[in-house]
Design a protein around this motif. Structure first.
Motif, PDB file in Angstrom:
ATOM      1  N   HIS A  39       0.832  -1.210   0.000  1.00 48.37           N
ATOM      2  CA  HIS A  39       0.000   0.000   0.000  1.00 48.37           C
ATOM      3  C   HIS A  39       0.862   1.254   0.000  1.00 48.37           C
ATOM      4  O   HIS A  39       0.523   2.243  -0.657  1.00 48.37           O
ATOM      5  N   HIS A  69      -3.971  -6.088 -14.134  1.00 51.49           N
ATOM      6  CA  HIS A  69      -4.966  -6.894 -13.413  1.00 51.49           C
ATOM      7  C   HIS A  69      -4.461  -7.305 -12.029  1.00 51.49           C
ATOM      8  O   HIS A  69      -5.258  -7.541 -11.130  1.00 51.49           O
ATOM      9  N   SER A  70      -3.141  -7.361 -11.844  1.00 50.15           N
ATOM     10  CA  SER A  70      -2.583  -7.708 -10.533  1.00 50.15           C
ATOM     11  C   SER A  70      -2.708  -6.552  -9.544  1.00 50.15           C
ATOM     12  O   SER A  70      -2.711  -6.770  -8.337  1.00 50.15           O
ATOM     13  N   VAL A  72      -5.255  -4.362  -9.455  1.00 47.67           N
ATOM     14  CA  VAL A  72      -6.646  -4.036  -9.145  1.00 47.67           C
ATOM     15  C   VAL A  72      -7.028  -4.463  -7.724  1.00 47.67           C
ATOM     16  O   VAL A  72      -7.678  -3.708  -6.998  1.00 47.67           O
ATOM     17  N   GLY A  73      -6.608  -5.642  -7.300  1.00 50.01           N
ATOM     18  CA  GLY A  73      -6.917  -6.089  -5.934  1.00 50.01           C
ATOM     19  C   GLY A  73      -6.293  -5.186  -4.889  1.00 50.01           C
ATOM     20  O   GLY A  73      -6.924  -4.858  -3.876  1.00 50.01           O
ATOM     21  N   LEU A  74      -5.068  -4.764  -5.137  1.00 46.33           N
ATOM     22  CA  LEU A  74      -4.382  -3.848  -4.224  1.00 46.33           C
ATOM     23  C   LEU A  74      -5.125  -2.515  -4.163  1.00 46.33           C
ATOM     24  O   LEU A  74      -5.333  -1.956  -3.083  1.00 46.33           O
ATOM     25  N   ASN A  76      -8.316  -2.073  -4.827  1.00 43.09           N
ATOM     26  CA  ASN A  76      -9.585  -2.323  -4.126  1.00 43.09           C
ATOM     27  C   ASN A  76      -9.400  -2.256  -2.612  1.00 43.09           C
ATOM     28  O   ASN A  76     -10.199  -1.628  -1.909  1.00 43.09           O
ATOM     29  N   ARG A  77      -8.344  -2.899  -2.107  1.00 45.04           N
ATOM     30  CA  ARG A  77      -8.110  -2.895  -0.662  1.00 45.04           C
ATOM     31  C   ARG A  77      -7.750  -1.497  -0.164  1.00 45.04           C
ATOM     32  O   ARG A  77      -8.200  -1.077   0.904  1.00 45.04           O
ATOM     33  N   GLU A  79      -8.647   1.346  -1.528  1.00 51.92           N
ATOM     34  CA  GLU A  79      -9.874   2.145  -1.587  1.00 51.92           C
ATOM     35  C   GLU A  79     -10.775   1.797  -0.405  1.00 51.92           C
ATOM     36  O   GLU A  79     -11.333   2.685   0.249  1.00 51.92           O
TER      37      GLU A  79
END
Length: 138
Positions: A39, A69-70, A72-74, A76-77, A79
């Motif tokens: 983060h 695409h890798s 996006v999860g980071l 999302n978390r 956000e």
């Protein structure tokens, strides 16, 4: 290819040791303000991105040396933790721009001040490692 001498191997070892010390310091400082190292890197990629517009997911992925695409999860978390916002680009609604929230900006500012201080502390030991390599470290 020219053969390397003991001095070059020692210089490389000292440089890698310095990088590892800095990275460990960075990880510890991120944890101290409640962030993961990933983060912290994400926030820095968003805030430090050059240019007049906020970075896109692809821009951030490039800074982090990951595939979009890798990341996006980071994102999302981050956000979900209130560290950044996504918004559609004003001219191309398919593009998503990333900006820091006040909380994300505060956390990054705290960490960045500490990192600059640590780099200043490490500079005297790392600067000599560049000598003789034909690289300007000034």
């Amino acid at each position: 290819m020219a053969s390397l001498g003991d001095a070059e191997y020692q210089r490389l070892l000292e440089f890698r040791d310095g990088l590892r010390r800095f990275l460990r310091f960075s990880e510890e400082q991120a944890a101290a303000v409640g962030l993961t190292p990933a983060h912290h890197q994400l926030l820095l990629a968003v805030r430090g991105h050059p240019g007049p517009q906020a970075p896109t997911v692809s821009d951030v992925a490039e800074h982090l040396q990951l595939r979009p695409h890798s990341v996006v999860g980071l994102i999302n978390r981050a956000e979900g933790a209130g560290l950044l916002n996504r918004s559609p680009d004003q001219t191309d609604q398919r593009v998503v721009r990333l900006t820091l929230t006040r909380l994300g900006a505060r956390r990054l500012e705290q960490l960045s001040a500490l990192h600059i201080e640590e780099l200043r502390r490490l500079a005297p030991s790392l600067r000599p490692l560049w000598s003789g390599l034909g690289v300007d470290a000034s």
